[in-house]
Motif scaffolding. Sequence first.
Motif, PDB file in Angstrom:
ATOM      1  N   ILE A 152     -46.942   8.148  42.176  1.00 22.56           N
ATOM      2  CA  ILE A 152     -48.246   7.350  42.234  1.00 22.56           C
ATOM      3  C   ILE A 152     -48.635   7.439  40.703  1.00 22.56           C
ATOM      4  CG2 ILE A 152     -50.495   7.407  42.970  1.00 22.56           C
ATOM      5  CD1 ILE A 152     -49.390   7.926  45.915  1.00 22.56           C
ATOM      6  N   GLY A 153     -48.958   8.788  40.545  1.00 22.51           N
ATOM      7  CA  GLY A 153     -49.638   9.116  39.164  1.00 22.51           C
ATOM      8  C   GLY A 153     -48.993   8.477  38.005  1.00 22.51           C
ATOM      9  N   LEU A 154     -47.412   8.539  38.117  1.00 26.37           N
ATOM     10  CA  LEU A 154     -46.520   7.994  36.750  1.00 26.37           C
ATOM     11  C   LEU A 154     -46.952   6.438  37.149  1.00 26.37           C
ATOM     12  CD1 LEU A 154     -43.224   9.822  37.401  1.00 26.37           C
ATOM     13  CD2 LEU A 154     -44.749  10.010  35.575  1.00 26.37           C
ATOM     14  N   ILE A 155     -46.850   5.694  38.123  1.00 25.55           N
ATOM     15  CA  ILE A 155     -47.180   4.541  38.105  1.00 25.55           C
ATOM     16  C   ILE A 155     -48.642   4.029  37.679  1.00 25.55           C
ATOM     17  CG2 ILE A 155     -47.387   2.207  39.581  1.00 25.55           C
ATOM     18  CD1 ILE A 155     -45.018   3.605  41.193  1.00 25.55           C
ATOM     19  N   VAL A 156     -49.739   4.564  38.216  1.00 27.73           N
ATOM     20  CA  VAL A 156     -51.069   4.326  37.676  1.00 27.73           C
ATOM     21  C   VAL A 156     -50.853   4.527  36.101  1.00 27.73           C
ATOM     22  CG1 VAL A 156     -53.225   5.209  37.972  1.00 27.73           C
ATOM     23  CG2 VAL A 156     -51.975   4.761  40.042  1.00 27.73           C
ATOM     24  N   GLY A 157     -50.390   5.653  35.559  1.00 21.71           N
ATOM     25  CA  GLY A 157     -50.501   5.985  34.221  1.00 21.71           C
ATOM     26  C   GLY A 157     -49.828   4.878  33.340  1.00 21.71           C
ATOM     27  N   PHE A 158     -48.573   4.665  33.815  1.00 24.90           N
ATOM     28  CA  PHE A 158     -47.660   3.624  33.076  1.00 24.90           C
ATOM     29  C   PHE A 158     -48.708   2.158  32.855  1.00 24.90           C
ATOM     30  CE2 PHE A 158     -45.114  -0.140  32.770  1.00 24.90           C
ATOM     31  CZ  PHE A 158     -44.252   0.298  31.823  1.00 24.90           C
ATOM     32  N   VAL A 159     -49.325   1.781  34.049  1.00 25.69           N
ATOM     33  CA  VAL A 159     -49.828   0.414  33.939  1.00 25.69           C
ATOM     34  C   VAL A 159     -51.344   0.693  32.982  1.00 25.69           C
ATOM     35  CG1 VAL A 159     -51.178  -1.304  35.250  1.00 25.69           C
ATOM     36  CG2 VAL A 159     -49.021  -0.303  36.048  1.00 25.69           C
ATOM     37  N   ALA A 160     -51.991   1.891  33.435  1.00 20.17           N
ATOM     38  CA  ALA A 160     -53.258   1.894  32.514  1.00 20.17           C
ATOM     39  C   ALA A 160     -53.058   2.272  31.080  1.00 20.17           C
ATOM     40  CB  ALA A 160     -53.904   3.157  33.513  1.00 20.17           C
ATOM     41  N   HIS A 161     -51.975   3.001  30.701  1.00 21.88           N
ATOM     42  CA  HIS A 161     -52.199   3.386  29.458  1.00 21.88           C
ATOM     43  C   HIS A 161     -51.027   2.845  28.445  1.00 21.88           C
ATOM     44  CE1 HIS A 161     -55.212   6.509  30.208  1.00 21.88           C
ATOM     45  NE2 HIS A 161     -54.453   6.779  31.331  1.00 21.88           N
ATOM     46  N   LYS A 162     -49.948   2.563  29.106  1.00 23.67           N
ATOM     47  CA  LYS A 162     -48.847   1.958  28.439  1.00 23.67           C
ATOM     48  C   LYS A 162     -48.919   0.477  28.276  1.00 23.67           C
ATOM     49  CE  LYS A 162     -46.501   5.517  27.647  1.00 23.67           C
ATOM     50  NZ  LYS A 162     -46.632   6.371  26.475  1.00 23.67           N
ATOM     51  N   LEU A 163     -49.459  -0.225  29.479  1.00 24.87           N
ATOM     52  CA  LEU A 163     -49.906  -1.692  29.348  1.00 24.87           C
ATOM     53  C   LEU A 163     -50.960  -2.181  28.833  1.00 24.87           C
ATOM     54  CD1 LEU A 163     -48.010  -2.740  32.516  1.00 24.87           C
ATOM     55  CD2 LEU A 163     -46.965  -2.696  30.396  1.00 24.87           C
ATOM     56  N   PHE A 164     -51.916  -1.438  29.693  1.00 25.66           N
ATOM     57  CA  PHE A 164     -53.413  -1.779  29.218  1.00 25.66           C
ATOM     58  C   PHE A 164     -54.015  -0.951  28.081  1.00 25.66           C
ATOM     59  CE2 PHE A 164     -53.205  -3.652  33.424  1.00 25.66           C
ATOM     60  CZ  PHE A 164     -53.816  -5.052  33.342  1.00 25.66           C
ATOM     61  N   HIS A 165     -53.434   0.134  27.721  1.00 23.49           N
ATOM     62  CA  HIS A 165     -53.957   1.188  26.600  1.00 23.49           C
ATOM     63  C   HIS A 165     -55.765   1.449  26.948  1.00 23.49           C
ATOM     64  CE1 HIS A 165     -50.375   0.453  24.407  1.00 23.49           C
ATOM     65  NE2 HIS A 165     -50.563  -0.766  24.538  1.00 23.49           N
ATOM     66  N   LEU A 166     -55.549   1.925  28.212  1.00 18.46           N
ATOM     67  CA  LEU A 166     -57.040   1.879  28.632  1.00 18.46           C
ATOM     68  C   LEU A 166     -57.764   3.033  28.032  1.00 18.46           C
ATOM     69  CD1 LEU A 166     -58.850   1.206  31.076  1.00 18.46           C
ATOM     70  CD2 LEU A 166     -57.994   3.125  32.351  1.00 18.46           C
ATOM     71  N   SER A 167     -57.355   3.913  27.420  1.00 23.97           N
ATOM     72  CA  SER A 167     -58.051   5.041  26.616  1.00 23.97           C
ATOM     73  C   SER A 167     -58.580   4.409  24.970  1.00 23.97           C
ATOM     74  CB  SER A 167     -57.236   6.313  26.533  1.00 23.97           C
ATOM     75  OG  SER A 167     -56.029   6.140  25.504  1.00 23.97           O
TER      76      SER A 167
END
Length: 255
Positions: A152-167
């Motif tokens: 769950i963490g890996l998926i959420v983190g990948f979408v948030a930070h690798k795809l959307f660059h949320l930070s």
Amino acid sequence: MMKKSGSIIEAVAGAVIFVIGLVLCFHNYVQKGNTAYAVSLLVAIAGVIVLIAGICNIVSKGERKPVDTKVLAQAALCAALCYVGATFIKIDVPVGTEKTMFHFGNVFCVLAALLIGGAWGGLAGAVGMTISDLTTAYVTSAPKTFILKLCIGLIVGFVAHKLFHLSKDHSAKYVTVATIVSSVCGMAFNIVADPVVGYFYKSYLLGVPQDLAKALAKIGAITTSVNAVIAVIVATIIYLALRPVMKKTGMLREL
């Protein structure tokens, strides 16, 4: 190169110790050996600590810089919140001799991945909720919990930070959409994986009768779906509230 190999060996050794501790926990839990169970629980926790140390070293080598102590502190805090959410903020649902539950553990697992990245967030959720299982009546679910929460963490983190660059800096609307989509992706995985993996895990590894395993999977799908909706809503609200404050104080990790 030798240091990286050493870190991998350390992580593998931690995983082995953790698995041995879990096996001993299962055996002593079934045999009602309270003292032996306590010892095996300590072995499992020791394995988790060694595993975390190895992963920390691997991650730090991959990032080519030392792991920030703030990240370690945030990961530890998120793991503690995951433990509290799964242990105390819950409603048990009995199903024959087994049971499932509504809980808030996933809320903090998703939040951790949004705040500190998929690897650290997933690890925080996996450790926190696995320890919760090991110290409650859900001890036999600990290995499944560790794997699924890490995913769950890996998926959420990948979408948030690798795809959307949320930070990075974005508009409020962009951040809101990215947060919701990332959370939904992680929870969508869990809605499918939790009952399916749970059925095969309980039926073929734990020897639970197939009829009961099917009943658990069906009810588990319901509880998992409710938990997912709660996780998406609450984690999104908390993240959107924390993000500007953490960014202003320099606590928000750039990924």
